[in-house]
Motif scaffolding. Sequence first.
Motif, mmCIF file in Angstrom:
data_model
loop_
_atom_site.group_PDB
_atom_site.id
_atom_site.type_symbol
_atom_site.label_atom_id
_atom_site.label_comp_id
_atom_site.label_asym_id
_atom_site.label_seq_id
_atom_site.Cartn_x
_atom_site.Cartn_y
_atom_site.Cartn_z
ATOM 1 N N VAL A 266 59.973 43.699 38.977
ATOM 2 C CA VAL A 266 58.805 44.125 39.756
ATOM 3 C C VAL A 266 57.766 44.766 38.835
ATOM 4 O O VAL A 266 56.571 44.493 38.957
ATOM 5 C CB VAL A 266 59.226 45.065 40.903
ATOM 6 N N TYR B 112 52.179 42.948 47.418
ATOM 7 C CA TYR B 112 52.519 44.366 47.288
ATOM 8 C C TYR B 112 53.592 44.781 48.303
ATOM 9 O O TYR B 112 54.490 45.551 47.975
ATOM 10 C CB TYR B 112 51.289 45.245 47.468
ATOM 11 N N ILE B 113 53.518 44.258 49.503
ATOM 12 C CA ILE B 113 54.501 44.604 50.530
ATOM 13 C C ILE B 113 55.888 44.075 50.143
ATOM 14 O O ILE B 113 56.881 44.808 50.198
ATOM 15 C CB ILE B 113 54.074 44.069 51.910
ATOM 16 N N ARG C 37 56.990 43.110 47.142
ATOM 17 C CA ARG C 37 57.490 43.765 45.921
ATOM 18 C C ARG C 37 57.918 45.200 46.221
ATOM 19 O O ARG C 37 58.906 45.690 45.665
ATOM 20 C CB ARG C 37 56.434 43.741 44.821
ATOM 21 N N GLY C 38 57.195 45.874 47.089
ATOM 22 C CA GLY C 38 57.594 47.222 47.493
ATOM 23 C C GLY C 38 58.937 47.224 48.209
ATOM 24 O O GLY C 38 59.778 48.105 47.978
ATOM 25 N N VAL D 197 61.724 46.825 45.638
ATOM 26 C CA VAL D 197 62.055 48.077 44.956
ATOM 27 C C VAL D 197 62.785 49.029 45.908
ATOM 28 O O VAL D 197 63.751 49.688 45.512
ATOM 29 C CB VAL D 197 60.788 48.731 44.365
ATOM 30 N N LEU D 198 62.354 49.101 47.153
ATOM 31 C CA LEU D 198 63.009 49.966 48.130
ATOM 32 C C LEU D 198 64.458 49.556 48.339
ATOM 33 O O LEU D 198 65.372 50.387 48.307
ATOM 34 C CB LEU D 198 62.250 49.944 49.460
#
Length: 165
Positions: A73, A9-10, A12-13, A16-17
Amino acid sequence: MAENKSLDYIVRGLQVLFATIIMGTDGYAIHVFRGHNDYVDAPVYGGDATLHVGVPAAWSFLMFCAVWTVLIVVFHFVEPGFTSRPMIGYVGITAEAVAVLSWLAGFIAVAVNVSTTSACSSGQNSCAALKASTAFGAFEWLLFMVTGIRTVMSFFNNQKRFRSS
């Protein structure tokens, strides 16, 4: 990447960021550049010629990479519902491979384009935004290297589990 969900999650986040930052900075650079006309003396063609210089294709390709990242993602967050189908694993590996190669090509193409004088000519304010896009593109490529390796390892571990049962 079922082994460590919080790390997944980190990363992939962050992907996206960074893609969002690249969309903003690259979009700003494209907007500011706008294209211009160059008047050249072309005796071969019988006189003067007007050439329109548009936005370099590398900048648009970097924008494509950022949009593609968001789609990948989203796919990887939907993918765990289909883990019983091996074909989904192949699609995931292919998507990661395309992303890794696209980001590598994208940030290198923009970096080479920024180093030329035509992309960052006087009067154009897009150089700082492009340099930021290039740096974030390099970090995005590194993040996709991490997730690509983890995706391949997870896929082959799942294949071993399917064969042994």
